[in-house]
Design a protein around this motif. Structure first.
Motif, short mmCIF file in Angstrom:
data_model
loop_
_atom_site.label_atom_id
_atom_site.label_comp_id
_atom_site.label_asym_id
_atom_site.label_seq_id
_atom_site.Cartn_x
_atom_site.Cartn_y
_atom_site.Cartn_z
N PRO A 1 -2.36 -4.58 8.61
CA PRO A 1 -3.50 -4.49 7.68
C PRO A 1 -3.57 -3.19 6.89
CG PRO A 1 -4.22 -4.24 9.97
CD PRO A 1 -2.79 -4.68 10.01
N THR A 2 -2.87 -2.14 7.34
CA THR A 2 -2.92 -0.90 6.56
C THR A 2 -2.24 -1.05 5.21
OG1 THR A 2 -0.89 -0.11 7.65
CG2 THR A 2 -3.00 0.55 8.63
N GLN A 3 -1.53 -2.16 4.99
CA GLN A 3 -0.85 -2.40 3.72
C GLN A 3 -1.72 -3.18 2.72
OE1 GLN A 3 1.85 -1.01 2.77
NE2 GLN A 3 2.50 -0.14 4.73
N ARG A 4 -2.98 -3.46 3.08
CA ARG A 4 -3.86 -4.20 2.16
C ARG A 4 -4.13 -3.40 0.89
NH1 ARG A 4 -7.49 -5.92 7.00
NH2 ARG A 4 -8.30 -3.82 6.71
N ARG B 1 0.83 -1.20 0.00
CA ARG B 1 0.00 0.00 0.00
C ARG B 1 0.87 1.26 0.00
NH1 ARG B 1 -3.60 1.96 -2.05
NH2 ARG B 1 -4.89 0.15 -1.55
N THR B 2 1.93 1.24 0.81
CA THR B 2 2.82 2.40 0.83
C THR B 2 3.47 2.60 -0.53
OG1 THR B 2 3.24 2.01 3.17
CG2 THR B 2 4.77 3.44 2.02
N ASP C 1 0.78 4.12 -2.78
CA ASP C 1 0.46 5.48 -2.38
C ASP C 1 1.58 6.44 -2.76
OD1 ASP C 1 -1.94 4.63 -1.38
OD2 ASP C 1 -1.37 4.74 0.74
N ARG D 1 -4.11 -9.77 3.85
CA ARG D 1 -2.92 -9.94 4.70
C ARG D 1 -3.13 -11.09 5.70
NH1 ARG D 1 1.41 -6.34 3.09
NH2 ARG D 1 2.21 -6.44 5.22
#
Length: 556
Positions: free
Chosen positions: A483-486, A438-439, A442, A470
């Protein structure tokens, strides 16, 4: 011939020509009544209900619901409303290794040392004529062994034959006493730079890490051309069964290339292989002074060079900026010096080859980015530098991918296989740039997804589940790891499609069923857009088409 007869002849010829033109115009196939999904160049999810396919196997048009169909198609396939998606492009595969993993002993499904011993014994009994027991796939972390296995753990197995078993990541090998003796590995043996011989009580334990594995190579049985051919056939069966139509083959050797050419010559090359040579020496043997042309109707090309800068996290070979949290005296292994890395990258770039550098640890990624930034001053143009894996990246280095136009070639399954081990290796406080899809997106880093098969299954549907949840095969950890990388399904599909094609300079040829691309597509047993993300791994490929023709699937 008088004027009337000449006029009749001209009119007849003209009529024949018009007839032939009409026939060619009508020589279109129609794939109809499908729930078509793809991701366009913009990243948007696109829906369609039909495809018009030219007589040379390319997409002419994607058709919306209610849009006019060809009047007289050369064939019509009724999809009965089932879901159609582009053929999967796996951006990182070891094709021949995948094939050999299916022909030799496979320990990837073992959950303990005892299970592995039982499987080794059964394989040895079933193959009494093999002079060596060769295998792949063990994972001492999965076994919760708390240590590397040793030669002593193999005592009594294989009827005294040498045993050589590569770890699941391919960055460590496990030998029995007979194999160590055959390779003349003794207490006084020295590991090459970039390698490590594990020792127990002053003697080699049986574990060779990274470049130390080369000490075993001279003693191993040398595969013959027929063995490479069998491995390629087995790999193709496995890939096609899970919907993979195109792969980036990482680490292509001249022996691999010869197997691909033999298959192409006899019409048996069933997947598209985008080769990345295992270093410049192999590139020169395969392609000479420049990348090869596309061969066998876009089935084969050697366009890049792959270099390996560090090892793997599981065997503590990944090169880190700080020591391992669970081994404070170790920081991993640099397999190339800074000068060697830049020299080899420069040689490849000078000859027009694309560069793909294996970098897992944060120091390896930083070193590769340093080299790319330096070389970009000399080698201009559309280079599409690639970092393979990019698993542990210092958050401070993430923006450097964009500045240099570097592609992050990543494998979603690694995150969900590695999460517990990676947490132990790094500690929770160093996970900010770990498996950070995700990073990456982004920050507008080009993203390509693959499997790293046979390290992980050659199965993008497992990868889609990993990318969107994830969660591992047991649906752990609760809520997903970091989970913020989903990603969304569309983002993940793009990374397995156009993103993976772009990463190999192939986006005009295949990737998202755009007009002019090869008509490579899948018919699925479910609507993956509506399915629960945790169910994506269970998706079945009902049909696979390449160049607008149905392909028989053998490995169900």
């Amino acid at each position: 011939m008088n004027f009337a007869r000449r006029t009749s002849a001209v009119l007849a010829a003209l009529a024949l020509g018009l007839g032939m033109g009409a026939t060619r115009a009508d020589a279109q196939g129609l794939i109809d009544n499908v729930n078509g999904i793809t991701v366009d160049a913009t990243g948007d999810l696109v829906h369609f209900t039909g495809l018009v396919i030219s007589d040379d196997g390319r997409v002419e048009k994607r058709l919306a619901r209610g849009e006019k169909r060809p009047d007289r198609p050369s064939f019509r396939f009724d999809g009965k409303g089932r879901t159609l998606m582009p053929g999967i492009i796996d951006a990182h595969v070891h094709v021949i290794d995948l094939g050999f993993s299916r022909l030799n002993l496979d320990l990837s499904d073992t959950n303990s040392l005892d299970e592995a011993r039982q499987k080794i014994a059964a394989f040895a009994a079933a193959n009494p004529g093999r002079p060596w027991i060769i295998g792949f796939g063990w994972n001492h972390e999965k076994w919760n062994l708390g240590r590397f296995p040793t030669a002593a753990d193999l005592d009594g197995l294989g009827d005294g034959r040498p045993i050589w078993l590569e770890r699941v990541d391919g960055h460590a090998g496990w030998a029995n006493a007979a194999a160590l003796a055959a390779a003349k590995i003794a207490p006084t043996s020295k590991a090459p730079v970039g390698g490590r011989i594990e020792m127990v009580a002053g003697r080699p334990s049986g574990i060779l890490v990274d470049k130390a594995m080369a000490l075993m190579t001279p003693a191993l049985p040398r595969p013959q051309p027929k063995d490479y051919d069998a491995a390629l056939s087995a790999a193709q069966d496995a890939l096609l069964a899970r919907g993979v139509t195109t792969v980036a083959d990482m680490g292509t050797s001249i022996e691999h290339w010869q197997a691909y050419r033999r298959a192409g010559d006899r019409g048996a090359l069933r997947i598209r292989i985008l080769g990345y040579a295992a270093g410049m020496e192999q590139a020169a043997l395969i392609a000479g002074p420049a990348p090869t042309p596309w061969l066998y109707n876009d089935r084969l090309r050697l366009g890049g060079v792959k270099l390996v800068l560090d090892g793997a996290l599981g065997s503590r070979g990944a090169w880190l900026k700080a020591p391992y949290a669970d081994a404070p005296k170790e920081s991993g292994l640099a397999l190339l010096t800074s000068a060697q890395l830049r020299n080899q990258m420069s040689r490849a770039a000078m000859d027009g080859f694309q560069l793909a550098v294996h970098a897992i640890g944060d120091q390896a990624n930083a070193e590769t980015l340093d080299a790319i930034e330096e070389l970009s001053e000399t080698y201009k143009g559309d280079r599409r530098w690639r970092i393979e894996h990019a698993q542990i990246v210092d958050p401070a280095d993430l923006a450097r991918f964009v500045r240099s136009g570097t592609i992050a070639s990543m494998q979603p399954q690694h995150a969900t296989s590695d999460w517990a081990m990676a947490t132990r290796r790094l500690g929770p406080e160093r996970l900010g740039g770990a498996y950070a899809w995700r990073t990456m997106l982004d920050n507008k880093v080009p993203l390509a997804f693959g499997s790293d098969a046979p390290v992980e299954p050659a199965d993008a549907f497992i990868g889609l589940k990993s990318a969107t949840t994830r969660l591992d095969a047991r649906n752990e950890p609760a809520g997903g790891w970091l989970p913020t990388q989903r990603l969304t399904l569309a983002e993940a599909l793009r990374a397995y499609g156009r993103g993976a094609a772009y990463a190999a300079f192939a986006e005009e040829r295949f990737g998202n069923l755009a007009p002019g691309q090869r008509a490579d597509f899948l018919i699925l047993d479910r609507d993956i857009e509506l399915a629960s993300p945790t169910d994506l791994a269970a998706t079945q490929v009902l049909e696979l088409w390449m160049d607008g023709k149905r392909v028989a699937l053998k490995d169900r």
